[in-house]
Design an enzyme around this catalytic site. Structure first.
Site, mmCIF file in Angstrom:
data_model
loop_
_atom_site.group_PDB
_atom_site.id
_atom_site.type_symbol
_atom_site.label_atom_id
_atom_site.label_comp_id
_atom_site.label_asym_id
_atom_site.label_seq_id
_atom_site.Cartn_x
_atom_site.Cartn_y
_atom_site.Cartn_z
ATOM 1 N N HIS A 173 -27.756 -40.740 -24.075
ATOM 2 C CA HIS A 173 -29.053 -40.403 -24.673
ATOM 3 C C HIS A 173 -28.978 -40.550 -26.194
ATOM 4 C CE1 HIS A 173 -32.774 -37.803 -24.959
ATOM 5 N NE2 HIS A 173 -32.246 -37.597 -26.164
ATOM 6 N N GLU A 174 -27.904 -40.034 -26.780
ATOM 7 C CA GLU A 174 -27.758 -40.113 -28.239
ATOM 8 C C GLU A 174 -27.498 -41.547 -28.698
ATOM 9 O OE1 GLU A 174 -28.705 -37.658 -29.921
ATOM 10 O OE2 GLU A 174 -28.831 -36.401 -28.141
ATOM 11 N N GLU A 252 -37.951 -39.091 -26.945
ATOM 12 C CA GLU A 252 -36.998 -38.411 -26.074
ATOM 13 C C GLU A 252 -37.096 -38.928 -24.640
ATOM 14 O OE1 GLU A 252 -34.561 -36.406 -27.088
ATOM 15 O OE2 GLU A 252 -35.305 -36.950 -29.071
#
Length: 633
Positions: A173-174, A252
């Site tokens: 995700h990062e 996100e």
């Protein structure tokens, strides 16, 4: 309704193009917030000064407006100057401590392994790693302007509670934020919000140090000023929350989609989200100052929002259901009951599953040839898939631990990179060691037989430690690497690109803010630089002049369709490319996509892509800030 994360949501060039629009939206919201705060200030001053003489009210309104603007603009500029140092500065500003690359702590080694595998898989240098040691919640964030200055921070709770698959899902995700340019927007947002929130901070400081003094029946002007600033602080915090929510929520969703695409499995990411839902504290940070600063860039919500209007992240239940559609709301209560008495232990879960700390080493693959299409390769820019991740894990496992230790230490990383560039010829190497120093010469024997497949990945691991040295030494390092490459009297295109890639990374690290903005240039304005690059690539991949000319034509037609192009004229030396990298890097993202596809068309004109051509293409793309995974094992 939850938005199902899909791999189709991820497009590097489209995300780069949309970044400009998002930045405009951010600045617009910031200006509206400033105008609203000034309006509140002016209204209060007007009501408080209406009993004065003519002109008295207007004077005080002007003074109040000027002071408010001075505080907000001053706070914003001051913070932005502080953050120009990049991701490490953001991490350290919230109390995170750097991870020692040579650590033997099993939790930190697991983190380093996961990040290193993704770094090799995606074609970007190893990010710097930090830990929020006092935060027991499960959270993480990525900060920086470019991949060269990227810093990934995780909480101690994430290291303790997540198993390896879950940690990989969070890091994936990062990495999406690293690859897609979200970090630059996030850092700019920190700077803009700093000015707005400074008003409340001033109120708190005045109240603490001067508000309690000299209280009498007539009132205390210091106390009145402190309360006024506190009220303005609440107004600023209101707008800051709205701005954070407005610019971060959709990104996100896309980062969740990217994580699924990277690993081709949802269990890791959904497992991390479930643990956030179940463990006491979830993803909330105890440090409220840190939470206010980086809430919009965290993996999970840094605080509980009383309204979805202020939520910087999609609802946790919706994120879980997007990954596991059958998940029911009542299961959240079961998770809280399960983890309340017995918090999860990620390392113990790994041990129970018999998970190996690293992928088993595989022998280096024999040279291959593959057939590729330009659109196929451009679609892989700024992303990677499970095959790339497996290849990254296998490559990482083949790097000897002794060399990894050397790469992770600032005292030895530079010598290691220079040792990788020393020539096999003893006479040439003697001249090189005289320039590079004895340290590089002493390490030569350890890297002499290192497979070519491992050399650039090892350099990528070492570069963050090289940058940790003083700026003057870093600048001299680039010059020295160039001199070593030319010591044998030859300078291949790949050798040239490798040295320029090191220089590009180091320049990005030293001045990340200036070198991170998406380009705006039309390809027609840099046509000659593009054609020179295509001519050099075509000549390097085709010894036969006729074949090289045909490859050039294929690439040029892709770059400038429908335009009458000059005849094939290979540059006299690779140094002819030096003047072209900066203008080509300034291309608008969709035009940069066309350039990448033109390079692919040129190198694959004969129907195949060799290992040498693939690595050449990767380094050229990296110089254009278009990270490309390895295409051939």
């Amino acid at each position: 309704m939850a938005t199902q994360p899909t791999s189709a949501a991820v497009d590097f060039f489209a995300r780069q193009s949309s970044a400009r629009g998002t930045s405009t939206k951010l600045v617009t919201l910031f200006l509206l917030a400033v105008l609203a705060i000034i309006a509140v200030v002016d209204l209060v001053v007007y009501l408080a000064s209406t009993k004065g003489p003519p002109g008295y009210t207007l004077t005080w309104v002007i003074v109040a407006t000027a002071v408010t603007l001075l505080i907000i603009v001053g706070g914003t500029l001051s913070k932005m100057v502080t953050l120009r140092a990049g991701g490490a500065a953001v991490a350290q500003s919230v109390g995170a401590v750097p991870v020692d690359p040579t650590t033997t702590d099993p939790q930190l080694r697991r983190l380093i392994n996961v990040v290193e595998e993704m770094s090799i898989a995606s074609g970007v240098p190893m990010p710097r790693l930090f830990v929020l040691e006092r935060e027991q919640s499960i959270n993480a964030f990525a900060a920086g302007y470019t991949p060269a200055d990227a810093a990934i921070t995780v909480t101690a709770g994430a290291l303790q509670r997540l198993n390896r698959d879950e940690l990989q899902g969070v890091i994936g995700h990062e990495f999406s934020h690293v690859l897609n340019g979200d970090m630059r927007l996030n850092v700019r947002l920190i700077g803009l919000l700093a000015g707005i929130l400074l008003l409340g901070l001033i109120g708190l400081r005045v109240l603490a140090f001067g508000g309690g003094r000299s209280r009498d029946s007539k009132g205390n002007p210091i106390l009145f000023a402190a309360i006024a600033f506190l009220v303005l602080g609440f107004v600023g915090q209101f707008f800051a929350g709205l701005i954070q929510a407005a610019v971060s929520r959709q990104r996100e969703w896309l980062a969740d989609a990217s994580s699924v695409q990277f690993t081709r499995q949802t269990s890791g990411l959904v497992g991390a989200l479930k643990k956030i839902a179940g463990v006491p504290g979830g993803s909330a940070l105890r440090d409220t100052a840190a939470e206010r600063q980086v809430n919009h860039m965290l993996f999970g919500e840094g605080k509980r929002s009383f309204s979805q209007l202020y939520a910087t992240h999609p609802p946790l239940l919706e994120r879980i259901q997007a990954l596991e559609p059958g998940f029911q709301p009542e299961e959240l209560k079961q998770l809280r009951q399960e983890y309340h008495g017995a918090p999860p232990d990620g390392m113990a879960e790994d041990a129970q599953r018999g998970f190996a700390a690293a992928a088993p080493a595989q022998p280096a693959a024999s040279p291959q040839q593959v057939t590729v299409a330009p659109e196929q390769i451009s679609a892989r820019v700024g992303t990677f898939g499970p095959d790339d991740l497996a290849r990254g894990a296998a490559i990482s496992a083949q790097i000897p631990d002794a060399l990894r230790q050397l790469a992770g230490q600032p005292s030895t990383a530079s010598d290691l990179v220079l040792a990788l560039m020393l020539d096999a010829d003893a006479e040439v190497r003697t001249r090189q060691v005289a320039m590079a120093g004895a340290g590089a010469g002493e390490l030569y024997e350890q890297v002499a037989n290192l497979p070519e497949l491992l050399r650039l990945p090892l350099i990528g691991i070492a570069l963050p430690s090289v940058v940790a040295r003083p700026p003057q030494q870093v600048q001299g390092f680039v010059t020295l690497a160039d001199q070593l490459a030319q010591a044998d009297g030859t300078y291949s295109l790949f050798e040239y690109c490798a040295v320029r890639l090191i220089g590009c990374y180091l320049r990005d690290s030293l001045d990340p803010a200036r070198r991170s903005a998406p380009g705006r240039v039309d390809v027609g304005k840099v046509q000659q630089a593009g054609l020179t690059l295509l001519a050099a690539i075509s000549a390097a991949g085709n010894p036969d002049p006729a074949a090289a000319a045909h490859a050039f034509g294929a690439g040029a037609a892709r770059l400038m369709p429908g335009v009458s192009l000059p005849a094939f004229d290979p540059p006299p030396s690779v140094f002819a490319l030096d003047g072209g990298w900066q203008p080509l890097d300034a291309l608008e993202p969709q035009h940069k996509r066309a350039l990448v596809e033109a390079m692919v068309a040129a190198v694959s004109d004969d129907g195949v892509l060799t290992v040498a051509e693939a690595e050449l293409l990767r380094t050229a793309c990296a110089l254009l800030h278009c990270p490309l995974p390895a295409m051939i094992a």
